[in-house]
Motif scaffolding. Structure first.
Motif, PDB file in Angstrom:
ATOM      1  N   GLU A 269       0.842  -1.189   0.000  1.00  0.00           N
ATOM      2  CA  GLU A 269       0.000   0.000   0.000  1.00  0.00           C
ATOM      3  C   GLU A 269       0.878   1.240   0.000  1.00  0.00           C
ATOM      4  O   GLU A 269       2.017   1.210   0.470  1.00  0.00           O
ATOM      5  N   GLY A 272      -0.599   7.884  -1.592  1.00  0.00           N
ATOM      6  CA  GLY A 272      -1.316   8.831  -2.442  1.00  0.00           C
ATOM      7  C   GLY A 272      -0.742  10.232  -2.364  1.00  0.00           C
ATOM      8  O   GLY A 272       0.475  10.430  -2.445  1.00  0.00           O
ATOM      9  N   THR A 287      -5.078   3.011  -7.327  1.00  0.00           N
ATOM     10  CA  THR A 287      -5.966   3.533  -6.286  1.00  0.00           C
ATOM     11  C   THR A 287      -6.808   4.635  -6.902  1.00  0.00           C
ATOM     12  O   THR A 287      -6.268   5.514  -7.586  1.00  0.00           O
ATOM     13  N   THR A 289     -10.167   7.392  -6.055  1.00  0.00           N
ATOM     14  CA  THR A 289     -11.128   7.978  -5.119  1.00  0.00           C
ATOM     15  C   THR A 289     -12.079   8.892  -5.886  1.00  0.00           C
ATOM     16  O   THR A 289     -11.753   9.398  -6.965  1.00  0.00           O
ATOM     17  N   GLU A 309     -14.769  12.802   0.250  1.00  0.00           N
ATOM     18  CA  GLU A 309     -14.075  11.911  -0.684  1.00  0.00           C
ATOM     19  C   GLU A 309     -14.004  10.504  -0.107  1.00  0.00           C
ATOM     20  O   GLU A 309     -13.850  10.320   1.101  1.00  0.00           O
ATOM     21  N   TRP A 310     -14.108   9.502  -0.984  1.00  0.00           N
ATOM     22  CA  TRP A 310     -14.079   8.119  -0.538  1.00  0.00           C
ATOM     23  C   TRP A 310     -13.387   7.252  -1.586  1.00  0.00           C
ATOM     24  O   TRP A 310     -13.302   7.609  -2.760  1.00  0.00           O
ATOM     25  N   SER A 311     -12.887   6.110  -1.151  1.00  0.00           N
ATOM     26  CA  SER A 311     -12.236   5.169  -2.049  1.00  0.00           C
ATOM     27  C   SER A 311     -13.287   4.390  -2.824  1.00  0.00           C
ATOM     28  O   SER A 311     -14.313   3.988  -2.275  1.00  0.00           O
ATOM     29  N   ASP A 316      -7.542   0.212  -1.059  1.00  0.00           N
ATOM     30  CA  ASP A 316      -7.723   1.513  -0.426  1.00  0.00           C
ATOM     31  C   ASP A 316      -6.422   2.240  -0.140  1.00  0.00           C
ATOM     32  O   ASP A 316      -6.411   3.459  -0.004  1.00  0.00           O
ATOM     33  N   ASP A 317      -5.306   1.513  -0.014  1.00  0.00           N
ATOM     34  CA  ASP A 317      -4.064   2.103   0.483  1.00  0.00           C
ATOM     35  C   ASP A 317      -4.321   2.771   1.845  1.00  0.00           C
ATOM     36  O   ASP A 317      -4.927   2.171   2.708  1.00  0.00           O
ATOM     37  N   PHE A 319      -6.277   5.248   2.248  1.00  0.00           N
ATOM     38  CA  PHE A 319      -7.444   6.107   2.054  1.00  0.00           C
ATOM     39  C   PHE A 319      -8.745   5.349   2.364  1.00  0.00           C
ATOM     40  O   PHE A 319      -9.074   4.366   1.712  1.00  0.00           O
ATOM     41  N   ASP A 320      -9.486   5.861   3.354  1.00  0.00           N
ATOM     42  CA  ASP A 320     -10.834   5.379   3.623  1.00  0.00           C
ATOM     43  C   ASP A 320     -11.836   6.467   3.235  1.00  0.00           C
ATOM     44  O   ASP A 320     -12.555   6.336   2.246  1.00  0.00           O
ATOM     45  N   GLN A 321     -11.845   7.561   3.985  1.00  0.00           N
ATOM     46  CA  GLN A 321     -12.700   8.713   3.680  1.00  0.00           C
ATOM     47  C   GLN A 321     -11.975   9.989   4.084  1.00  0.00           C
ATOM     48  O   GLN A 321     -11.102   9.974   4.953  1.00  0.00           O
TER      49      GLN A 321
END
Length: 325
Positions: A269, A272, A287, A289, A309-311, A316-317, A319-321
């Motif tokens: 992962e 970003g 990845t 988003t 923002e969301w994946s 996801d790396d 990044f969730d939200q």
């Protein structure tokens, strides 16, 4: 209070002022001719119409001359991603706040962080801008590793306008950003070698909406340890009502190399737009988003944005939200 008081005084005074004729033959009063340019209502409260000078209450308060008209005043600048470079050559200061949640399956083990930062653009020439795209302070609160706080990595460089069609309007720019790794290690910054972001950006008014897109490639000073990757971004904004434009954005990363060090094997992962994790198993991975929000034009010179923002992929790396203001 200031606006209301000005209107009341002006209205009472104009009813008794002697009449006169303006240069175009219309009937006016001497007092109206004096007061009218001072009224805040004479200034637009959203992006200035194309071809008109931009006059805002803020500039009047400080006795600044009106800003020259810009054909891109009606565009909402990108909100959600720090690597999303717009093509406009502006003088601008963009303070931002990000609340970012980590996936529980990530190396961070869940949790969140808060980023307080600013992006700055300085127009050196009509076609050239000095840009500071990353800076700020991070409050780092993951669940799976140690908490921390400190100053983030910085990124700065130059952007040059290479093409423009004012009849559309449309514009294209290219740029080079340098990101030295000088941030605090407690927030997963200051890792790896310096990076160079070579990018191109394009914007166009399509009539019903505005679109902005950016494609960039991040080169590492030491490609054997720092993954290199493409990053791409798409933005569209649409007028919802006077002064407010709806915004939709998509951001993507495609990794083309990985850390060859033995200790990086198995880490699949990356970070970003936030950081480089020096992962050893990301070559060929993607990845993506998506973000939705709006931008409010308070005056011709001040606007504020909001995006959630969301994946959108199973990968996801870090990044969730994310909430960005």
């Amino acid at each position: 209070m200031r606006t209301t008081f000005t209107f009341v005084v002006a209205a009472l005074a104009l009813t008794a002022a002697p009449a006169a004729f303006a240069d175009d033959g219309t009937r006016t009063s001497e007092l109206e001719a004096t007061i009218s340019p001072m009224l805040l209502d004479d200034a637009p409260v959203f992006a200035a119409p194309k071809g008109d000078a931009s006059v805002s209450g803020v500039r009047q308060w400080f006795n600044y001359a009106p800003r020259a008209a810009d054909p891109y005043d009606g565009f909402a600048r990108p909100i959600s991603n720090l690597d999303f470079h717009h093509p406009f050559i502006w003088n601008e200061i963009r303070p931002f706040f990000m609340y970012h949640r980590f996936p529980e399956t990530s190396v961070a083990g869940g949790g969140n962080m808060r980023i307080y930062g600013a992006q700055v653009g300085v127009q050196l020439m009509p076609e050239l801008q000095l840009t500071f795209s990353k800076s700020g302070y991070v409050d780092f609160n993951p669940d799976g590793i140690a908490d921390g706080e400190g100053w983030a990595d910085v990124a700065f460089g130059l952007k040059y306008k290479v093409w423009e069609d004012l009849s559309a309007p449309a514009v294209a720019s290219v740029g080079l950003i340098w990101e030295p790794k000088i941030g605090a290690s407690d927030i997963l910054h200051g890792r790896g070698s310096s990076q160079f972001d070579l990018f191109g950006s394009y914007a166009r008014d399509l009539g019903i909406m505005n679109v902005i897109t950016t494609l960039g490639y991040k080169l590492a000073d030491d490609a054997d340890k720092d993954p290199e990757y493409f990053h791409w971004h798409l933005h569209a904004d649409y007028p919802m009502c006077e002064g407010i434009r709806l915004v939709g954005e998509v951001n993507g990363y495609h990794y083309t190399s990985e850390n060859d060090s033995a200790g990086a094997a198995g880490l699949n992962e990356e970070g970003g737009d936030y950081t480089s994790l020096l992962a050893g198993d990301v070559d060929g991975q993607d990845t993506v988003t998506a973000a939705a929000g709006f931008r409010w034009f308070a005056t011709a010179d001040i606007n504020m944005g909001f995006a959630w923002e969301w994946s959108v992929l199973t990968r996801d790396d870090l990044f969730d939200q994310r909430l960005t203001l």
